[in-house]
Design a protein around this motif. Structure first.
Motif, PDB file in Angstrom:
ATOM      1  N   ILE A  17       1.179   0.472   0.047  1.00  0.00           N
ATOM      2  CA  ILE A  17       2.582   0.293   0.392  1.00  0.00           C
ATOM      3  C   ILE A  17       3.113  -0.840  -0.472  1.00  0.00           C
ATOM      4  O   ILE A  17       2.345  -1.640  -1.011  1.00  0.00           O
ATOM      5  CB  ILE A  17       2.828   0.012   1.894  1.00  0.00           C
ATOM      6  CG1 ILE A  17       2.153  -1.283   2.336  1.00  0.00           C
ATOM      7  CG2 ILE A  17       2.379   1.199   2.744  1.00  0.00           C
ATOM      8  CD1 ILE A  17       2.541  -1.716   3.750  1.00  0.00           C
ATOM      9  N   VAL A  18       4.437  -0.912  -0.624  1.00  0.00           N
ATOM     10  CA  VAL A  18       5.054  -1.928  -1.468  1.00  0.00           C
ATOM     11  C   VAL A  18       5.839  -2.909  -0.612  1.00  0.00           C
ATOM     12  O   VAL A  18       6.649  -2.513   0.227  1.00  0.00           O
ATOM     13  CB  VAL A  18       5.985  -1.283  -2.521  1.00  0.00           C
ATOM     14  CG1 VAL A  18       6.688  -2.345  -3.348  1.00  0.00           C
ATOM     15  CG2 VAL A  18       5.192  -0.343  -3.424  1.00  0.00           C
ATOM     16  N   ASP A  19       5.577  -4.187  -0.839  1.00  0.00           N
ATOM     17  CA  ASP A  19       6.267  -5.281  -0.156  1.00  0.00           C
ATOM     18  C   ASP A  19       7.352  -5.812  -1.075  1.00  0.00           C
ATOM     19  O   ASP A  19       7.062  -6.415  -2.101  1.00  0.00           O
ATOM     20  CB  ASP A  19       5.261  -6.394   0.165  1.00  0.00           C
ATOM     21  CG  ASP A  19       5.918  -7.676   0.651  1.00  0.00           C
ATOM     22  OD1 ASP A  19       7.010  -7.600   1.248  1.00  0.00           O
ATOM     23  OD2 ASP A  19       5.323  -8.750   0.438  1.00  0.00           O
ATOM     24  N   PRO A  20       8.633  -5.597  -0.742  1.00  0.00           N
ATOM     25  CA  PRO A  20       9.722  -6.166  -1.544  1.00  0.00           C
ATOM     26  C   PRO A  20       9.880  -7.640  -1.180  1.00  0.00           C
ATOM     27  O   PRO A  20      10.437  -7.977  -0.151  1.00  0.00           O
ATOM     28  CB  PRO A  20      10.937  -5.340  -1.126  1.00  0.00           C
ATOM     29  CG  PRO A  20      10.630  -4.951   0.293  1.00  0.00           C
ATOM     30  CD  PRO A  20       9.133  -4.815   0.378  1.00  0.00           C
ATOM     31  N   GLY A  30      13.294  -8.245   7.327  1.00  0.00           N
ATOM     32  CA  GLY A  30      13.183  -6.795   7.218  1.00  0.00           C
ATOM     33  C   GLY A  30      11.784  -6.298   6.922  1.00  0.00           C
ATOM     34  O   GLY A  30      10.818  -6.650   7.601  1.00  0.00           O
ATOM     35  N   VAL A  31      11.663  -5.465   5.892  1.00  0.00           N
ATOM     36  CA  VAL A  31      10.410  -4.800   5.545  1.00  0.00           C
ATOM     37  C   VAL A  31       9.303  -5.816   5.277  1.00  0.00           C
ATOM     38  O   VAL A  31       8.184  -5.693   5.782  1.00  0.00           O
ATOM     39  CB  VAL A  31      10.604  -3.880   4.323  1.00  0.00           C
ATOM     40  CG1 VAL A  31       9.287  -3.321   3.828  1.00  0.00           C
ATOM     41  CG2 VAL A  31      11.572  -2.757   4.652  1.00  0.00           C
ATOM     42  N   SER A  32       9.581  -6.814   4.480  1.00  0.00           N
ATOM     43  CA  SER A  32       8.570  -7.812   4.134  1.00  0.00           C
ATOM     44  C   SER A  32       8.052  -8.524   5.379  1.00  0.00           C
ATOM     45  O   SER A  32       6.846  -8.716   5.543  1.00  0.00           O
ATOM     46  CB  SER A  32       9.138  -8.824   3.138  1.00  0.00           C
ATOM     47  OG  SER A  32       8.141  -9.713   2.715  1.00  0.00           O
ATOM     48  N   ALA A  33       8.938  -8.892   6.267  1.00  0.00           N
ATOM     49  CA  ALA A  33       8.534  -9.573   7.501  1.00  0.00           C
ATOM     50  C   ALA A  33       7.634  -8.678   8.347  1.00  0.00           C
ATOM     51  O   ALA A  33       6.640  -9.146   8.912  1.00  0.00           O
ATOM     52  CB  ALA A  33       9.761  -9.997   8.297  1.00  0.00           C
ATOM     53  N   GLN A  34       7.949  -7.389   8.426  1.00  0.00           N
ATOM     54  CA  GLN A  34       7.126  -6.457   9.194  1.00  0.00           C
ATOM     55  C   GLN A  34       5.729  -6.315   8.598  1.00  0.00           C
ATOM     56  O   GLN A  34       4.736  -6.289   9.310  1.00  0.00           O
ATOM     57  CB  GLN A  34       7.784  -5.072   9.257  1.00  0.00           C
ATOM     58  CG  GLN A  34       8.741  -4.906  10.383  1.00  0.00           C
ATOM     59  CD  GLN A  34       8.076  -5.124  11.726  1.00  0.00           C
ATOM     60  OE1 GLN A  34       7.001  -4.611  12.033  1.00  0.00           O
ATOM     61  NE2 GLN A  34       8.719  -5.917  12.563  1.00  0.00           N
ATOM     62  N   HIS A  73       2.832  -6.323  -3.925  1.00  0.00           N
ATOM     63  CA  HIS A  73       3.954  -7.245  -3.713  1.00  0.00           C
ATOM     64  C   HIS A  73       4.744  -7.291  -5.010  1.00  0.00           C
ATOM     65  O   HIS A  73       4.173  -7.530  -6.078  1.00  0.00           O
ATOM     66  CB  HIS A  73       3.433  -8.643  -3.367  1.00  0.00           C
ATOM     67  CG  HIS A  73       2.482  -8.643  -2.215  1.00  0.00           C
ATOM     68  ND1 HIS A  73       2.903  -8.762  -0.910  1.00  0.00           N
ATOM     69  CD2 HIS A  73       1.130  -8.519  -2.169  1.00  0.00           C
ATOM     70  CE1 HIS A  73       1.847  -8.719  -0.120  1.00  0.00           C
ATOM     71  NE2 HIS A  73       0.764  -8.576  -0.859  1.00  0.00           N
ATOM     72  N   THR A  74       6.044  -7.079  -4.926  1.00  0.00           N
ATOM     73  CA  THR A  74       6.868  -7.107  -6.121  1.00  0.00           C
ATOM     74  C   THR A  74       8.195  -7.798  -5.839  1.00  0.00           C
ATOM     75  O   THR A  74       8.702  -7.759  -4.726  1.00  0.00           O
ATOM     76  CB  THR A  74       7.092  -5.686  -6.684  1.00  0.00           C
ATOM     77  OG1 THR A  74       7.763  -5.771  -7.939  1.00  0.00           O
ATOM     78  CG2 THR A  74       7.883  -4.817  -5.733  1.00  0.00           C
ATOM     79  N   CYS A  75       8.709  -8.434  -6.862  1.00  0.00           N
ATOM     80  CA  CYS A  75       9.942  -9.213  -6.736  1.00  0.00           C
ATOM     81  C   CYS A  75      10.958  -8.683  -7.734  1.00  0.00           C
ATOM     82  O   CYS A  75      10.746  -8.754  -8.950  1.00  0.00           O
ATOM     83  CB  CYS A  75       9.632 -10.683  -7.013  1.00  0.00           C
ATOM     84  SG  CYS A  75      11.072 -11.749  -6.960  1.00  0.00           S
TER      85      CYS A  75
END
Length: 86
Positions: A17-20, A30-34, A73-75
């Motif tokens: 999965i990808v962490d924005p 949002g998504v990252s916190a989850q 993890h991507t920024c």
């Protein structure tokens, strides 16, 4: 074939999965916190060892308590006003 799913990405049993995230690879909203919440405290420790992340780059960690196998993890760039190469 393309398909879509609606739900909590942190609960999906995929290979990756990808962490924005941000450049510090810290849980945001949002998504990252989850993702960080579901993965547990080991995720925070692993991300601290990544020593940050350049915009447009990605780094991978184990998934820890997540059902997937790993997390990318991507920024991405932040939009300011269109005049800062974003």
């Amino acid at each position: 074939m393309i398909s879509t799913l609606k739900g909590n990405i942190a609960l999906l049993d995929f290979d990756l999965i990808v962490d924005p995230t941000n450049q510090q690879v810290l849980p945001m909203q949002g998504v990252s916190a989850q993702i960080f919440h579901q993965a547990g405290s080991e995720m925070m420790k692993a991300c601290q060892e990544l020593n940050g992340l350049e915009v447009g780059k990605a780094k991978m960690t184990k998934a820890f308590n997540l059902p997937c196998k790993a997390v990318i993890h991507t920024c991405g760039p932040r939009y300011m006003d269109g005049t800062h190469n974003e």
